[in-house]
Design a protein around this motif. Structure first.
Motif, PDB file in Angstrom:
ATOM      1  N   ASP A 145       0.824  -1.213   0.000  1.00 54.40           N
ATOM      2  CA  ASP A 145       0.000   0.000   0.000  1.00 54.40           C
ATOM      3  C   ASP A 145       0.860   1.266   0.000  1.00 54.40           C
ATOM      4  OD1 ASP A 145      -2.653   0.852  -0.177  1.00 54.40           O
ATOM      5  OD2 ASP A 145      -2.768   1.241   1.980  1.00 54.40           O
ATOM      6  N   GLN A 147       0.641   4.019  -2.955  1.00 55.53           N
ATOM      7  CA  GLN A 147       0.379   5.432  -2.689  1.00 55.53           C
ATOM      8  C   GLN A 147       1.470   6.301  -3.298  1.00 55.53           C
ATOM      9  OE1 GLN A 147      -2.421   6.825  -1.272  1.00 55.53           O
ATOM     10  NE2 GLN A 147      -1.485   8.669  -2.111  1.00 55.53           N
ATOM     11  N   LEU A 164       0.650   6.640  -6.859  1.00 57.65           N
ATOM     12  CA  LEU A 164      -0.481   7.560  -7.033  1.00 57.65           C
ATOM     13  C   LEU A 164      -0.037   9.014  -6.888  1.00 57.65           C
ATOM     14  CD1 LEU A 164      -3.317   5.703  -5.090  1.00 57.65           C
ATOM     15  CD2 LEU A 164      -3.020   5.884  -7.566  1.00 57.65           C
ATOM     16  N   ASP A 165       0.921   9.269  -6.012  1.00 53.21           N
ATOM     17  CA  ASP A 165       1.409  10.628  -5.811  1.00 53.21           C
ATOM     18  C   ASP A 165       2.238  11.133  -6.993  1.00 53.21           C
ATOM     19  OD1 ASP A 165       0.166  10.600  -3.340  1.00 53.21           O
ATOM     20  OD2 ASP A 165       2.002  10.204  -2.201  1.00 53.21           O
ATOM     21  N   ARG A 190      -6.435   6.430 -11.748  1.00 56.31           N
ATOM     22  CA  ARG A 190      -5.845   6.875 -10.483  1.00 56.31           C
ATOM     23  C   ARG A 190      -6.943   7.143  -9.456  1.00 56.31           C
ATOM     24  NH1 ARG A 190      -4.765  11.791  -7.885  1.00 56.31           N
ATOM     25  NH2 ARG A 190      -2.953  11.676  -6.491  1.00 56.31           N
ATOM     26  N   GLY A 191      -8.021   7.798  -9.891  1.00 57.37           N
ATOM     27  CA  GLY A 191      -9.140   8.073  -8.988  1.00 57.37           C
ATOM     28  C   GLY A 191      -9.769   6.790  -8.466  1.00 57.37           C
ATOM     29  N   MET A 243      -7.466   5.323  -5.878  1.00 60.47           N
ATOM     30  CA  MET A 243      -7.516   6.067  -4.621  1.00 60.47           C
ATOM     31  C   MET A 243      -8.800   5.775  -3.847  1.00 60.47           C
ATOM     32  SD  MET A 243      -5.916   9.744  -5.690  1.00 60.47           S
ATOM     33  CE  MET A 243      -6.006  10.409  -4.038  1.00 60.47           C
ATOM     34  N   SER A 302     -11.145   0.617  -1.265  1.00 66.20           N
ATOM     35  CA  SER A 302     -10.936   0.509   0.177  1.00 66.20           C
ATOM     36  C   SER A 302     -10.434  -0.861   0.621  1.00 66.20           C
ATOM     37  CB  SER A 302     -12.220   0.872   0.924  1.00 66.20           C
ATOM     38  OG  SER A 302     -13.268   0.029   0.474  1.00 66.20           O
ATOM     39  N   LYS A 331      -8.463  -2.706  -4.263  1.00 65.36           N
ATOM     40  CA  LYS A 331      -7.223  -2.017  -4.613  1.00 65.36           C
ATOM     41  C   LYS A 331      -6.433  -2.818  -5.633  1.00 65.36           C
ATOM     42  CE  LYS A 331      -6.235   1.039  -0.830  1.00 65.36           C
ATOM     43  NZ  LYS A 331      -5.163   1.684  -0.104  1.00 65.36           N
ATOM     44  N   GLU A 352      -5.494  -1.165  -9.095  1.00 65.02           N
ATOM     45  CA  GLU A 352      -4.080  -0.968  -9.384  1.00 65.02           C
ATOM     46  C   GLU A 352      -3.668  -1.700 -10.657  1.00 65.02           C
ATOM     47  OE1 GLU A 352      -2.064   1.188  -8.041  1.00 65.02           O
ATOM     48  OE2 GLU A 352      -3.402   1.779  -6.435  1.00 65.02           O
TER      49      GLU A 352
END
Length: 186
Positions: free
Chosen positions: A41, A45, A48-49, A76-77, A80, A83, A88, A92
């Motif tokens: 995770d 993240q 995603l950043d 990407r949305g 994000m 849950s 995920k 992903e």
């Protein structure tokens, strides 16, 4: 009679100790999965950043590639917003496919490929993808050990009593296994 009583007590204690050790092993394996997922995770993240900066850089050079950029932003949305680990994983995998398309589009723009910011972001993303791959492997190894422990004897007896359930591994879906199809014909 006293010896029989001691043997029975010793047998009960031995069984209790065995069950406690088995239960503790299952808890440790389950916690390893949770820890491995947390490591996955973190890398997800990080990816995603990086994506918004990458998309903005590409926008400056490839303005008519709106469909690809929109797909990356939507993927990407979705990633994000996921849950559960299963959600995920699916999101992903889809995001990985859209990023492949984005990098395939960049091949048509020599000035974009020469941009230092783009190259740096691409390198960071590639590094992160490598870490994600390694973390997925670690996660899947933990899941396999745990699933084996709860599905084999004697773990299956304790797992059922205490609610240990099977976990899913992090598999690449079919879209992540195939190269993106990019066409520059109108």
């Amino acid at each position: 009679m006293e010896i029989i009583g001691l043997v029975v007590v010793a047998l009960i204690v031995a069984i209790a100790v065995f069950l406690v050790l088995l239960y503790n092993n299952l808890v440790q394996l389950r916690n390893r999965i949770d820890n491995a997922w947390a490591q996955v995770d973190v890398q997800l993240q990080r990816r995603l950043d990086l994506i918004p900066n990458l998309v903005e850089t590409v926008k400056g050079y490839a303005t008519h590639e709106e469909g690809t950029l929109t797909a990356v932003i939507q993927a990407r949305g979705a990633a994000m917003g996921a849950s559960t680990p299963e959600d995920k994983m699916a999101a992903e995998n889809f995001l990985s496919g859209t990023l492949k398309s984005l990098f395939a589009v960049s091949e048509a723009y020599p000035t974009l490929k020469a941009d230092a910011n783009f190259r740096e972001l691409q390198a960071e993303l590639a590094n992160t993808e490598d870490k994600i791959s390694y973390m997925r492997q670690s996660y899947n190894d933990c899941v396999m050990m745990y699933n084996n422990a709860i599905q084999t004897f004697p773990g299956v007896l304790v797992a059922g009593m205490f609610g240990f359930t099977r976990r899913e591994s992090f598999d690449a879906d079919a879209s992540a296994r195939t190269a993106p199809q990019v066409s520059f014909s109108k």
